[in-house]
Design an enzyme around this catalytic site. Structure first.
Site, PDB file in Angstrom:
ATOM      1  NE  ARG A  18      70.900  -7.834  62.425  1.00  0.00           N
ATOM      2  CZ  ARG A  18      69.859  -7.284  62.124  1.00  0.00           C
ATOM      3  NH1 ARG A  18      68.791  -7.859  62.025  1.00  0.00           N
ATOM      4  NH2 ARG A  18      69.689  -6.032  61.924  1.00  0.00           N
ATOM      5  CG  ASP A  33      69.392 -12.163  65.665  1.00  0.00           C
ATOM      6  OD1 ASP A  33      69.340 -11.242  66.528  1.00  0.00           O
ATOM      7  OD2 ASP A  33      68.313 -12.408  65.253  1.00  0.00           O
ATOM      8  CB  VAL A  34      72.049  -9.585  70.199  1.00  0.00           C
ATOM      9  CG1 VAL A  34      73.440  -9.482  69.814  1.00  0.00           C
ATOM     10  CG2 VAL A  34      71.041  -8.680  69.689  1.00  0.00           C
ATOM     11  CG  ASN A  75      76.599  -0.494  69.763  1.00  0.00           C
ATOM     12  OD1 ASN A  75      76.073   0.525  70.182  1.00  0.00           O
ATOM     13  ND2 ASN A  75      76.576  -0.766  68.474  1.00  0.00           N
ATOM     14  CE1 TYR A  78      66.122   2.649  69.929  1.00  0.00           C
ATOM     15  CE2 TYR A  78      65.565   4.873  70.291  1.00  0.00           C
ATOM     16  CZ  TYR A  78      66.369   3.852  70.167  1.00  0.00           C
ATOM     17  OH  TYR A  78      67.921   4.260  70.175  1.00  0.00           O
ATOM     18  CB  THR A 134      75.227   6.675  63.217  1.00  0.00           C
ATOM     19  OG1 THR A 134      74.038   6.585  63.301  1.00  0.00           O
ATOM     20  CG2 THR A 134      76.011   7.168  64.588  1.00  0.00           C
TER      21      THR A 134
END
Length: 258
Positions: free
Chosen positions: A41, A63-64, A90, A155, A190
């Site tokens: 994005r 934006d996927v 990903n 999620y 991460t």
């Protein structure tokens, strides 16, 4: 002697590529000789990574979860580097809330970026792979796609959906020279995890060290997974040597799911 550049001549597209696991995957595929299209994005971060990588690399903002944006990105990717034959889905996002406090908007957002995005990108890439007679689709799921975690029901549901999508699509494409697999990281070191630790500290008053220990407690190795470790698994699945591996959900989690 093993080919040091097993993806030479292949065009790989990586979503959510600007940082963390996505950036590590981009580096691993570039080192193996792939032409790379980095999608996310925020174009600025993608361009910064593209400037660091060897070989042919382009950065595209999309934006996927937006069907039109996905189709446009894949068309632009093909125009420069030819058919996309390696797709790494990903892009993802994790948000926590008790189930009773999970709004419909949060639920739909988790499904959109984690599951619908993978669906849209796979649909956009598939005609190009079928034309080439060869393809690799790797969905970066999560151990949350293989077990339950409290307070992240949306999620978990989305990542379980990614695993189901992976297995179904693998069966459809088994005789087409295209493999479809999922890699399922455990808690990984991460920026996203760093942000999660900061939220725990803010909400509970615990120290950052105590909050971090909470995330490593379920890992028998007693540590966080490193992004490069996830990237290595993804890169292997993208090569010819993994041609007989399809429909799998490979956990990279230090033994958490034993």
């Amino acid at each position: 002697m093993a080919n040091p550049m097993p993806l030479s001549g292949r065009h790989a597209l990586v979503t959510g590529a600007a940082r963390g696991i996505g950036a590590a995957i981009a580096r691993a595929l570039a080192e193996q000789g792939a032409r790379l299209t980095l999608v996310g994005r925020r174009l600025e971060g993608l361009q910064a990574l593209a400037a660091e990588l060897p070989g042919e690399v382009q950065a595209l903002a999309a934006d996927v979860a937006d069907p039109a944006a996905v189709q446009a990105a894949f068309a632009q990717a093909r125009e420069r580097f030819g058919p996309v034959t390696v797709l790494v889905n990903n892009a993802g996002q994790a948000e926590s809330a008790p189930f009773a406090g999970t709004s419909l908007e949060l639920w739909q957002r988790m499904l959109a970026v984690n599951l619908t995005g993978s669906f849209l990108c796979a649909q956009a890439a598939l005609p190009q792979m079928l034309e080439a007679g060869w393809g690799r689709i790797v969905n970066v799921a999560s151990t949350a796609g293989l077990k339950g975690y409290a307070y992240v029901s949306a999620y978990c549901a989305a990542k379980h959906g990614v695993i189901g999508l992976t297995r179904s699509l693998a069966l459809e494409l088994a005789k087409k020279g295209i493999t479809v697999n999922a890699v399922c990281p455990g808690y990984t070191d991460t920026d996203i995890l760093t942000e999660s630790i900061a939220k725990v500290v803010a909400k509970t008053g615990r120290s950052a060290e105590a909050a971090r220990a909470q995330f490593t407690a379920g890992n028998p190795q007693g540590r966080l997974v490193q992004p490069d470790e996830v990237a290595d698994a993804v890169a292997w699945l993208c090569g010819d040597g993994a041609g007989a591996v399809t429909g799998q959900a490979i956990a990279v989690c230090g033994g958490e799911l034993m």
